[in-house]
Design a protein around this motif. Sequence first.
Motif, PDB file in Angstrom:
ATOM      1  N   TRP A 100     -17.261  16.974  -2.694  1.00 11.24           N
ATOM      2  CA  TRP A 100     -15.865  16.641  -2.969  1.00 11.24           C
ATOM      3  C   TRP A 100     -15.111  16.278  -1.689  1.00 11.24           C
ATOM      4  O   TRP A 100     -14.218  15.425  -1.709  1.00 11.24           O
ATOM      5  N   ALA A 101     -15.468  16.884  -0.572  1.00 15.16           N
ATOM      6  CA  ALA A 101     -14.833  16.530   0.694  1.00 15.16           C
ATOM      7  C   ALA A 101     -15.158  15.089   1.062  1.00 15.16           C
ATOM      8  O   ALA A 101     -14.278  14.330   1.513  1.00 15.16           O
ATOM      9  N   LEU A 102     -16.404  14.670   0.858  1.00 17.19           N
ATOM     10  CA  LEU A 102     -16.780  13.278   1.137  1.00 17.19           C
ATOM     11  C   LEU A 102     -16.073  12.302   0.203  1.00 17.19           C
ATOM     12  O   LEU A 102     -15.635  11.234   0.626  1.00 17.19           O
ATOM     13  N   ILE A 103     -15.946  12.657  -1.048  1.00 13.44           N
ATOM     14  CA  ILE A 103     -15.233  11.798  -1.997  1.00 13.44           C
ATOM     15  C   ILE A 103     -13.768  11.640  -1.581  1.00 13.44           C
ATOM     16  O   ILE A 103     -13.235  10.534  -1.536  1.00 13.44           O
ATOM     17  N   ILE A 104     -13.118  12.740  -1.242  1.00 15.62           N
ATOM     18  CA  ILE A 104     -11.701  12.698  -0.855  1.00 15.62           C
ATOM     19  C   ILE A 104     -11.520  11.919   0.444  1.00 15.62           C
ATOM     20  O   ILE A 104     -10.615  11.079   0.559  1.00 15.62           O
ATOM     21  N   LEU A 105     -12.387  12.154   1.437  1.00 12.17           N
ATOM     22  CA  LEU A 105     -12.293  11.410   2.697  1.00 12.17           C
ATOM     23  C   LEU A 105     -12.547   9.917   2.490  1.00 12.17           C
ATOM     24  O   LEU A 105     -11.914   9.076   3.134  1.00 12.17           O
ATOM     25  N   GLY A 106     -13.450   9.580   1.587  1.00 14.20           N
ATOM     26  CA  GLY A 106     -13.703   8.171   1.285  1.00 14.20           C
ATOM     27  C   GLY A 106     -12.488   7.493   0.672  1.00 14.20           C
ATOM     28  O   GLY A 106     -12.154   6.365   1.018  1.00 14.20           O
ATOM     29  N   VAL A 107     -11.815   8.177  -0.230  1.00 14.98           N
ATOM     30  CA  VAL A 107     -10.606   7.622  -0.855  1.00 14.98           C
ATOM     31  C   VAL A 107      -9.502   7.453   0.192  1.00 14.98           C
ATOM     32  O   VAL A 107      -8.825   6.418   0.236  1.00 14.98           O
ATOM     33  N   ILE A 108      -9.341   8.446   1.061  1.00 16.01           N
ATOM     34  CA  ILE A 108      -8.316   8.362   2.115  1.00 16.01           C
ATOM     35  C   ILE A 108      -8.621   7.199   3.052  1.00 16.01           C
ATOM     36  O   ILE A 108      -7.729   6.423   3.416  1.00 16.01           O
ATOM     37  N   LEU A 123     -10.313   4.485   2.397  1.00 17.23           N
ATOM     38  CA  LEU A 123     -10.084   3.238   1.674  1.00 17.23           C
ATOM     39  C   LEU A 123      -8.597   2.890   1.605  1.00 17.23           C
ATOM     40  O   LEU A 123      -8.198   1.748   1.844  1.00 17.23           O
ATOM     41  N   VAL A 124      -7.775   3.873   1.316  1.00 24.33           N
ATOM     42  CA  VAL A 124      -6.327   3.647   1.243  1.00 24.33           C
ATOM     43  C   VAL A 124      -5.781   3.236   2.605  1.00 24.33           C
ATOM     44  O   VAL A 124      -4.984   2.295   2.713  1.00 24.33           O
ATOM     45  N   ARG A 125      -6.219   3.904   3.661  1.00 27.23           N
ATOM     46  CA  ARG A 125      -5.744   3.554   5.011  1.00 27.23           C
ATOM     47  C   ARG A 125      -6.199   2.154   5.407  1.00 27.23           C
ATOM     48  O   ARG A 125      -5.456   1.403   6.035  1.00 27.23           O
ATOM     49  N   TYR A 126      -7.420   1.785   5.049  1.00 28.60           N
ATOM     50  CA  TYR A 126      -7.933   0.458   5.368  1.00 28.60           C
ATOM     51  C   TYR A 126      -7.122  -0.616   4.646  1.00 28.60           C
ATOM     52  O   TYR A 126      -6.751  -1.625   5.245  1.00 28.60           O
ATOM     53  N   LEU A 127      -6.847  -0.399   3.376  1.00 35.00           N
ATOM     54  CA  LEU A 127      -6.075  -1.381   2.615  1.00 35.00           C
ATOM     55  C   LEU A 127      -4.636  -1.468   3.113  1.00 35.00           C
ATOM     56  O   LEU A 127      -4.050  -2.547   3.156  1.00 35.00           O
ATOM     57  N   ALA A 128      -4.044  -0.349   3.507  1.00 36.18           N
ATOM     58  CA  ALA A 128      -2.672  -0.355   4.023  1.00 36.18           C
ATOM     59  C   ALA A 128      -2.611  -1.048   5.375  1.00 36.18           C
ATOM     60  O   ALA A 128      -1.650  -1.736   5.688  1.00 36.18           O
ATOM     61  N   ARG A 129      -3.639  -0.883   6.188  1.00 33.43           N
ATOM     62  CA  ARG A 129      -3.666  -1.522   7.500  1.00 33.43           C
ATOM     63  C   ARG A 129      -3.770  -3.035   7.347  1.00 33.43           C
ATOM     64  O   ARG A 129      -3.181  -3.784   8.103  1.00 33.43           O
ATOM     65  N   GLY A 130      -4.477  -3.499   6.367  1.00 31.40           N
ATOM     66  CA  GLY A 130      -4.610  -4.931   6.130  1.00 31.40           C
ATOM     67  C   GLY A 130      -3.281  -5.578   5.799  1.00 31.40           C
ATOM     68  O   GLY A 130      -3.031  -6.708   6.173  1.00 31.40           O
ATOM     69  N   ASP A 131      -2.380  -4.857   5.125  1.00 29.34           N
ATOM     70  CA  ASP A 131      -1.060  -5.400   4.793  1.00 29.34           C
ATOM     71  C   ASP A 131      -0.201  -5.540   6.036  1.00 29.34           C
ATOM     72  O   ASP A 131       0.543  -6.493   6.179  1.00 29.34           O
ATOM     73  N   ARG A 132      -0.299  -4.596   6.964  1.00 29.08           N
ATOM     74  CA  ARG A 132       0.526  -4.633   8.177  1.00 29.08           C
ATOM     75  C   ARG A 132       0.104  -5.730   9.132  1.00 29.08           C
ATOM     76  O   ARG A 132       0.920  -6.260   9.860  1.00 29.08           O
ATOM     77  N   SER A 133      -1.164  -6.084   9.173  1.00 30.71           N
ATOM     78  CA  SER A 133      -1.624  -7.091  10.123  1.00 30.71           C
ATOM     79  C   SER A 133      -0.981  -8.447   9.837  1.00 30.71           C
ATOM     80  O   SER A 133      -0.724  -9.216  10.750  1.00 30.71           O
ATOM     81  N   GLY A 134      -0.692  -8.756   8.579  1.00 27.02           N
ATOM     82  CA  GLY A 134      -0.027 -10.010   8.242  1.00 27.02           C
ATOM     83  C   GLY A 134       1.408 -10.046   8.736  1.00 27.02           C
ATOM     84  O   GLY A 134       1.904 -11.073   9.152  1.00 27.02           O
ATOM     85  N   GLU A 135       2.080  -8.907   8.718  1.00 21.77           N
ATOM     86  CA  GLU A 135       3.455  -8.849   9.194  1.00 21.77           C
ATOM     87  C   GLU A 135       3.511  -9.026  10.704  1.00 21.77           C
ATOM     88  O   GLU A 135       4.400  -9.681  11.224  1.00 21.77           O
TER      89      GLU A 135
END
Length: 83
Positions: free
Chosen positions: A17-25, A27-39
């Motif tokens: 469960w720790a690996l699942i939770i860290l994977g989700v976190i 993924l969310v951080r990676y997707l959020a970082r992609g939005d900021r690079s365009g700005e």
Amino acid sequence: MSGWGYALMTVSMVLFWALIILGVIALVRYLARGDRSGEQAAAPQATPEQVLAERFARGEIDEQEYHRRLAVLHDRSRPLLKP
């Protein structure tokens, strides 16, 4: 099963469960970082006059040097010197 079997099963479940939770976190951080690079890419670059004003404000150059360099920037009819 012995006591070690239950302990190993508990530890493996917690790790799973720790690996699942860290994977989700991650993924969310990676997707959020992609939005900021365009700005950041759309941010306008500073003009030479703005860079010169910032250097003067920081105290890197004095007032006389600031005015001399500003005059050079505004003097468009002056021919460029070859190095």
